[in-house]
Design an enzyme around this catalytic site. Structure first.
Site, mmCIF file in Angstrom:
data_model
loop_
_atom_site.group_PDB
_atom_site.id
_atom_site.type_symbol
_atom_site.label_atom_id
_atom_site.label_comp_id
_atom_site.label_asym_id
_atom_site.label_seq_id
_atom_site.Cartn_x
_atom_site.Cartn_y
_atom_site.Cartn_z
ATOM 1 N N ASP A 118 46.335 48.344 38.631
ATOM 2 C CA ASP A 118 44.646 48.082 37.962
ATOM 3 C C ASP A 118 43.755 48.410 39.788
ATOM 4 O O ASP A 118 44.037 48.247 40.590
ATOM 5 C CB ASP A 118 44.717 46.454 38.511
ATOM 6 C CG ASP A 118 43.403 46.344 36.985
ATOM 7 O OD1 ASP A 118 42.206 47.109 37.637
ATOM 8 O OD2 ASP A 118 42.887 45.968 36.405
ATOM 9 N N THR A 155 38.565 47.555 33.234
ATOM 10 C CA THR A 155 39.573 46.832 32.783
ATOM 11 C C THR A 155 40.069 47.071 31.332
ATOM 12 O O THR A 155 41.146 47.332 30.871
ATOM 13 C CB THR A 155 40.060 45.421 33.440
ATOM 14 O OG1 THR A 155 40.408 45.825 34.942
ATOM 15 C CG2 THR A 155 42.191 44.824 33.245
ATOM 16 N N ASP A 274 43.176 46.006 42.841
ATOM 17 C CA ASP A 274 41.490 46.451 42.285
ATOM 18 C C ASP A 274 40.807 44.998 42.937
ATOM 19 O O ASP A 274 39.689 45.172 43.127
ATOM 20 C CB ASP A 274 41.620 46.121 40.551
ATOM 21 C CG ASP A 274 40.648 45.273 40.150
ATOM 22 O OD1 ASP A 274 39.345 46.419 39.925
ATOM 23 O OD2 ASP A 274 40.233 44.277 39.342
ATOM 24 N N HIS A 278 37.650 45.028 44.905
ATOM 25 C CA HIS A 278 36.054 44.376 44.561
ATOM 26 C C HIS A 278 35.582 43.705 45.561
ATOM 27 O O HIS A 278 34.445 43.126 45.833
ATOM 28 C CB HIS A 278 36.527 43.473 43.275
ATOM 29 C CG HIS A 278 36.342 43.733 41.823
ATOM 30 N ND1 HIS A 278 35.531 44.557 41.418
ATOM 31 C CD2 HIS A 278 36.858 44.158 41.071
ATOM 32 C CE1 HIS A 278 35.644 45.045 40.350
ATOM 33 N NE2 HIS A 278 36.796 44.959 40.010
ATOM 34 N N ASP A 321 43.751 52.146 35.639
ATOM 35 C CA ASP A 321 42.759 51.759 34.922
ATOM 36 C C ASP A 321 41.535 52.180 34.875
ATOM 37 O O ASP A 321 40.957 53.027 34.050
ATOM 38 C CB ASP A 321 42.560 50.257 33.980
ATOM 39 C CG ASP A 321 41.844 49.388 35.803
ATOM 40 O OD1 ASP A 321 42.256 49.751 36.709
ATOM 41 O OD2 ASP A 321 42.186 48.234 35.299
ATOM 42 N N HIS A 322 40.876 53.032 36.615
ATOM 43 C CA HIS A 322 39.763 52.885 36.983
ATOM 44 C C HIS A 322 39.984 53.396 38.485
ATOM 45 O O HIS A 322 40.924 52.394 38.913
ATOM 46 C CB HIS A 322 39.316 51.946 36.287
ATOM 47 C CG HIS A 322 39.097 50.682 36.750
ATOM 48 N ND1 HIS A 322 39.088 50.084 37.386
ATOM 49 C CD2 HIS A 322 39.401 49.737 36.135
ATOM 50 C CE1 HIS A 322 39.577 49.366 37.951
ATOM 51 N NE2 HIS A 322 39.458 48.674 37.014
ATOM 52 N N HIS A 435 33.093 48.906 39.488
ATOM 53 C CA HIS A 435 33.767 49.896 38.780
ATOM 54 C C HIS A 435 33.053 49.384 37.322
ATOM 55 O O HIS A 435 32.045 48.436 37.411
ATOM 56 C CB HIS A 435 35.297 49.798 38.254
ATOM 57 C CG HIS A 435 36.083 48.987 38.114
ATOM 58 N ND1 HIS A 435 35.758 48.503 36.841
ATOM 59 C CD2 HIS A 435 36.549 47.831 39.021
ATOM 60 C CE1 HIS A 435 37.100 47.553 36.652
ATOM 61 N NE2 HIS A 435 36.889 46.896 38.312
HETATM 62 ZN ZN ZN Z 1 41.101 46.666 36.407
#
Ligand code: ZN
Length: 499
Positions: A118, A155, A274, A278, A321-322, A435
């Site tokens: 992620d 996500t 991820d 963050h 995912d991103h 994101h």
């Molecule tokens: Zn994500």
């Protein structure tokens, strides 16, 4: 154009050199007819001969240089095209450069391990040495610069787009958190009631085609749908406390099962990088620690498959995912600044940031709200107003494919890269990562790396939107997929033909 111009000018130089040479030969051969020349004249003739020889030599050299340049231009153009082939390149050129798919050695049918790490932004792999991920990159096929997420680059919408080949407006998971306007129920990531999850995810497609699928976490994988019923030993309900090592070891154990019980598709999910992204943003040393940990998990998987002698047979698709971008430096738009024009209560904001999704109550005129917000943004009195673009959802750019669902809020605000929307000024922690932004931003692109018998080695392919992954997997497994928003361009480009 460049080499054509070079070719013409160099030919001209050679011709000019030859024209200079001819009169000299002529005068030299006729020297007996004409009276003897003075010393000065003879010296001038010698000078002219040298000039002519120099011109001739220069002309020949220029012609040789031109030929080399032409050859270089031709080959660099040819190999340039083949290094990153376009999706419409014909299969012959792909075969010529990348060869054929390798036959399976140990397995009797194809197997795919689909891994999501992620928030693994494209480019993280340059931060620190990642020997295991690089083993997949250098011996597999990589999207450059990364894969394109669907909008919003969040996500749940993206994982479910990868799984279904559908844009969020079609598969229904339009955000991580949103309200259904009909039932007024709220969706959040813990909800596994199938009424929210539209479309046919790839694990359901695999089962529908008579094969076995296994999921060790994936958003939507613990939702019972059609023939798919999340149960042991092939599916687990999400529990983020399960150590990454246990997830990998469970995936490896499937290859110890008798062939008739072995899954053809296995999904594997990691929450990192991820989670760290963050907290600290995309450019912090802690990110390097998080991606190193993911690399170790990839190494654990590769080593385990190697030990079972199936690594070369399994298709590993490592993606995310991103991406992630840092949020700092007071890049914030406060909705309290809008108050002279419109007061926006918190419960109108189904989402706040980086997607501002406003759903005013049914007795409030949406267009009037939109106009008041536009007036506020144009007033010059809202801080950072130039970094928030607000749309009625039907007016959003078509490339976002983000309007054809009742679940999408009627007013959507898109914020500039790295900016945030907040209700009011506060002392809350400001810096971190986010994101969800426009999926065109490179910072939102995640990695896509594929390794296996049908993928070229050390190959780079152009970026593509993640809705193409569903058909790619269906093609590898040779199953009939469900209707979706994707095409077969990725499958046709990335997969090598069989002999
Ligand atoms: Zn994500």
């Amino acid at each position: 154009m460049g080499h054509a111009a070079l070719s013409i000018s160099s030919t001209g130089a050679a011709e000019e050199a030859q024209q200079n040479l001819l009169p000299l030969k002529s005068s030299s051969s006729s020297s007996e007819i004409f009276p003897a020349k003075s010393e000065t004249e003879q010296q001038r003739d010698v000078d002219m001969q040298w000039r002519a020889r120099f011109s001739f030599a220069f002309g020949v050299a220029a012609t040789i240089v031109a030929c080399i340049a032409l050859a270089f231009a031709f080959f660099s153009h040819r190999y340039g095209n083949q290094t990153i082939p376009s999706f419409d390149s014909d299969s012959d050129s792909v075969v010529g450069r990348w060869g054929f798919a390798r036959p399976l050695k140990s397995l009797n049918k194809p197997a795919v391990i689909l891994i999501s790490t992620d928030g693994f932004r494209y480019g993280y792999h340059w931060k620190v040495p990642l020997p295991n991920i690089n083993r997949l990159r250098f011996n597999g096929t990589e999207a450059v610069p990364g894969m394109i997420p669907v909008y919003p680059s969040l996500t749940f919408p993206n994982h479910y787009s990868i799984a279904t080949g559908l844009y969020p407006a079609w598969h229904g998971i339009i955000s991580n958190v949103f309200t259904d306007p009909t039932s007024e129920e709220k969706f959040h990531p813990g909800i596994i009631d199938q009424k929210w999850w539209l479309g046919e995810p790839i694990w359901e497609s695999v089962v529908r085609n008579g094969l076995i699928a296994a999921t060790f976490f994936w958003p939507g994988s613990d939702v019972s749908k059609g023939l798919w019923n999340c149960s042991l030993p092939y599916c687990r309900h999400y529990n983020q406390s399960v150590p990454f090592e246990d997830r990998v070891d469970t995936v490896l154990a499937y290859f110890d099962l008798p062939e008739e019980q072995r899954p053809s598709l296995i999904t594997l999910y990691f929450e990192e990088p991820d989670h760290t992204g963050h907290q600290v943003g995309a450019d912090d040393p802690h990110i390097s620690e998080a991606i190193t940990r993911i690399d170790q998990m990839v190494g654990r998987l590769i080593d385990g498959l190697d030990a079972k002698n199936v690594f070369d047979d399994v298709s590993i698709i490592l993606l995310s995912d991103h991406g992630m971008v840092g949020t700092c430096d007071k890049k914030i738009i406060y909705l309290e600044d809008f108050e002279p024009w419109i007061s926006i209560p918190r419960d109108w904001a189904d989402e706040l940031s980086p997607v501002l999704g406003l759903r005013p109550p049914s007795d409030v005129d949406v267009k009037e709200v939109y106009q008041n917000i536009t007036e506020a943004l144009n007033s010059g009195k809202v801080a950072n107003s130039e970094f928030l673009q607000v749309y009625l959802k039907e007016d959003l750019p078509a490339r976002l494919h983000y309007s054809k669902s009742e679940r999408i809020q009627p007013i959507i605000g898109m914020v500039a890269e790295g900016y945030k929307v907040e209700m009011k000024r506060s002392s809350a922690k400001e810096c971190g990562g986010a994101h969800g932004y426009d999926n065109e931003f490179l910072s939102m692109h995640p990695i896509f790396i594929a390794h296996g018998p049908q993928f070229g080695s050390g190959r780079q392919i152009p970026s593509f939107t993640n809705i193409e992954v569903y058909n790619l997997i269906a093609s590898i497994l040779n199953i009939e997929g469900a209707a979706n928003n994707g095409t077969f361009s990725l499958a046709n480009t990335a997969l090598l033909p069989s002999r």
